[in-house]
Design an enzyme around this catalytic site. Sequence first.
Site, mmCIF file in Angstrom:
data_model
loop_
_atom_site.group_PDB
_atom_site.id
_atom_site.type_symbol
_atom_site.label_atom_id
_atom_site.label_comp_id
_atom_site.label_asym_id
_atom_site.label_seq_id
_atom_site.Cartn_x
_atom_site.Cartn_y
_atom_site.Cartn_z
ATOM 1 N N HIS A 189 -48.732 21.007 0.628
ATOM 2 C CA HIS A 189 -48.579 21.967 1.721
ATOM 3 C C HIS A 189 -49.895 22.218 2.446
ATOM 4 O O HIS A 189 -49.908 22.480 3.644
ATOM 5 C CB HIS A 189 -47.975 23.259 1.195
ATOM 6 C CG HIS A 189 -46.552 23.091 0.776
ATOM 7 N ND1 HIS A 189 -45.529 22.977 1.678
ATOM 8 C CD2 HIS A 189 -45.994 22.942 -0.443
ATOM 9 C CE1 HIS A 189 -44.392 22.797 1.031
ATOM 10 N NE2 HIS A 189 -44.645 22.770 -0.248
ATOM 11 N N GLU A 436 -33.604 12.565 0.725
ATOM 12 C CA GLU A 436 -34.876 12.723 0.014
ATOM 13 C C GLU A 436 -34.705 12.606 -1.493
ATOM 14 O O GLU A 436 -35.682 12.628 -2.240
ATOM 15 C CB GLU A 436 -35.512 14.076 0.360
ATOM 16 C CG GLU A 436 -34.574 15.256 0.228
ATOM 17 C CD GLU A 436 -35.123 16.520 0.872
ATOM 18 O OE1 GLU A 436 -36.343 16.601 1.082
ATOM 19 O OE2 GLU A 436 -34.333 17.430 1.148
ATOM 20 N N ASP A 460 -40.560 14.055 -0.176
ATOM 21 C CA ASP A 460 -39.896 14.191 -1.471
ATOM 22 C C ASP A 460 -39.335 12.856 -1.961
ATOM 23 O O ASP A 460 -39.354 12.569 -3.163
ATOM 24 C CB ASP A 460 -38.773 15.228 -1.391
ATOM 25 C CG ASP A 460 -39.285 16.643 -1.634
ATOM 26 O OD1 ASP A 460 -40.350 16.787 -2.267
ATOM 27 O OD2 ASP A 460 -38.632 17.594 -1.186
ATOM 28 N N CYS A 507 -38.584 12.050 9.184
ATOM 29 C CA CYS A 507 -39.215 13.333 9.507
ATOM 30 C C CYS A 507 -40.241 13.786 8.474
ATOM 31 O O CYS A 507 -40.734 14.898 8.539
ATOM 32 C CB CYS A 507 -38.159 14.424 9.686
ATOM 33 S SG CYS A 507 -37.202 14.793 8.212
#
Length: 587
Positions: A189, A436, A460, A507
């Site tokens: 993140h 994912e 992921d 994405c």
Amino acid sequence: MRRGIAVSPGVAVGTAYCINEIFLNLGRQSPGTTDVAGELAKYEAARERSQQELAALEAAVAKEIGRDTAAIFAAQAAISRDPAFTKNVRTWIVDEQISAQASLQKLYEQYKDVFGRVKDEYLRQRLDDIRDVIQRITTHLLDPGETALDGLEGPMIVVADELLPSQVVSLGKMAVTGIVTQGGSQTSHAAIVARSRGIPAVSGVRDILRQVQTGDTIVVDGKEGRVLVNPDPETRAAYLKLEREFFDFKDHLAENRDQPAETADGTSLELLANVNSVTDAEAARAMGATGVGLFRTEYLYLMHPVVPGEEEQYEEYCSVIRATPSHRVTIRTLDLGGDKTLPFVGRAHREANPFMGWRSIRLCFEHQDFFTIQLRAILRAADFARRLRGEVRMMFPMITTLEEIHRVQRLVAGVKRRLTQEGQRFADVPIGIMVEVPAAAITISSMLPQVDFVSIGSNDLVQYLMAADRDNPKVAHLCQPLAPAVLQVLNDVIRKCHDAGRPVTVCGEMAGQPRAFALLLGMGVRSFSMSPAFIPYIKELSKYLTLEEAARISNHALTFHTTGKITHYLTEQLTRLVPDFDRLGVS
């Protein structure tokens, strides 16, 4: 010089600020310098405001989710009222004449030492609640307009162990020009927020918090993965020059924002943005995005002190739609769990492996009343987009089985019926899934007839395929988007989507990485969603590639059996084809 993982390109020179001081806002006063009466009064007022907040949170969560989940806030309120808790803070303010902030920090250190010796895991986890209470009270001790950055000069470079999504939100209004973390990877993140804001970042720098203190001068080289602490004047001057060159190059690329995104042979591409907020949507417009391919709605919850209601969600979605180019937004439903936890969802459900446990769509299925509020807000916002001649698409994360798609369809149909009965305006939306989970990738052929579109969540998908936690530096070398296994799975999913006539978008962060972009283009992808800051880079790269050249590169890359050979081959080919390729970001 320290080395780590290059996660967001560019160079930044600035003042270090350690993450614990940002979020606990530690007092730095010397003993004996405090207005005792004033600090006692400030502490009591801050504690009272915190208890009022906790009571409001408990009531709101009990109504929206349930009393069992809301009990966490009752427990935290009890901690703030505990006589021993308050007695210690008051005693240190009076006897040592230190600030309320410093007293709270001393209390936290004391609790941390005690709980660190406890073997019972349940009791050790209570330290999280104590930290939350101390942090909440500390926030209310700040004067209006005061921030944890007061007194420091120059651009701020955050130094942290790792940034959680809730902490990332807190950085939004700070003048941060660089990020360095001890943990993390290219898809952590910290990395994602750095790229979304276009600031240099390096992750996986072991023990950096032992090497740097708040106020130190620090250099972040996000292209080479280097971090320097208190460099000599000559080195600092050299990096300041590189920093200026980096900004000049970014400004040059930004000039293409109004040009169409297309390949060298004139094929149009869709370059979309991943966003967390209205601010990100505005940045996407400035960078030349044609829409939003991934709106991460969980950040609205992470920024909110209580559960956001339907009207508040509706207004937020409309604001993002309004700010987005062409008013085209793909809204992903809540992707909570793992490291994106809320105090009122997930804290009571401790898991040995939260990333593969009760999270995302699984959590939403269990809290259907909570989930239904979001579905209502999205469908109503879709009507707003339609009136602006735009479009909302709704996407569900972490879909694993066909049964989950059927369950989603039933929930959406039920929400539509209730909206119709109430006379509420809404619009039908295309429904898609994020691929994912490897199970979804393997069985994608059976899922495609049930959905309108597919988005590949490469972050992921890579970590699940490689069985490697993307935030763990020990296995970061395995979490590679250019790994042969990853490319073979992606190629298969993309081909099957095309065969079924279903639009497919990539994405994940992979979409904004130059080497990966060239491969995906060659595999047939024409829609990419990425951090807004990367859009000018990819637009620049695409104008030097023809579809034939990209397909040739992709087909040949798929014949290699190691990540190293694939990376070397792509570097060789793209350096030959693309001017300034080495300046187009990390890969």
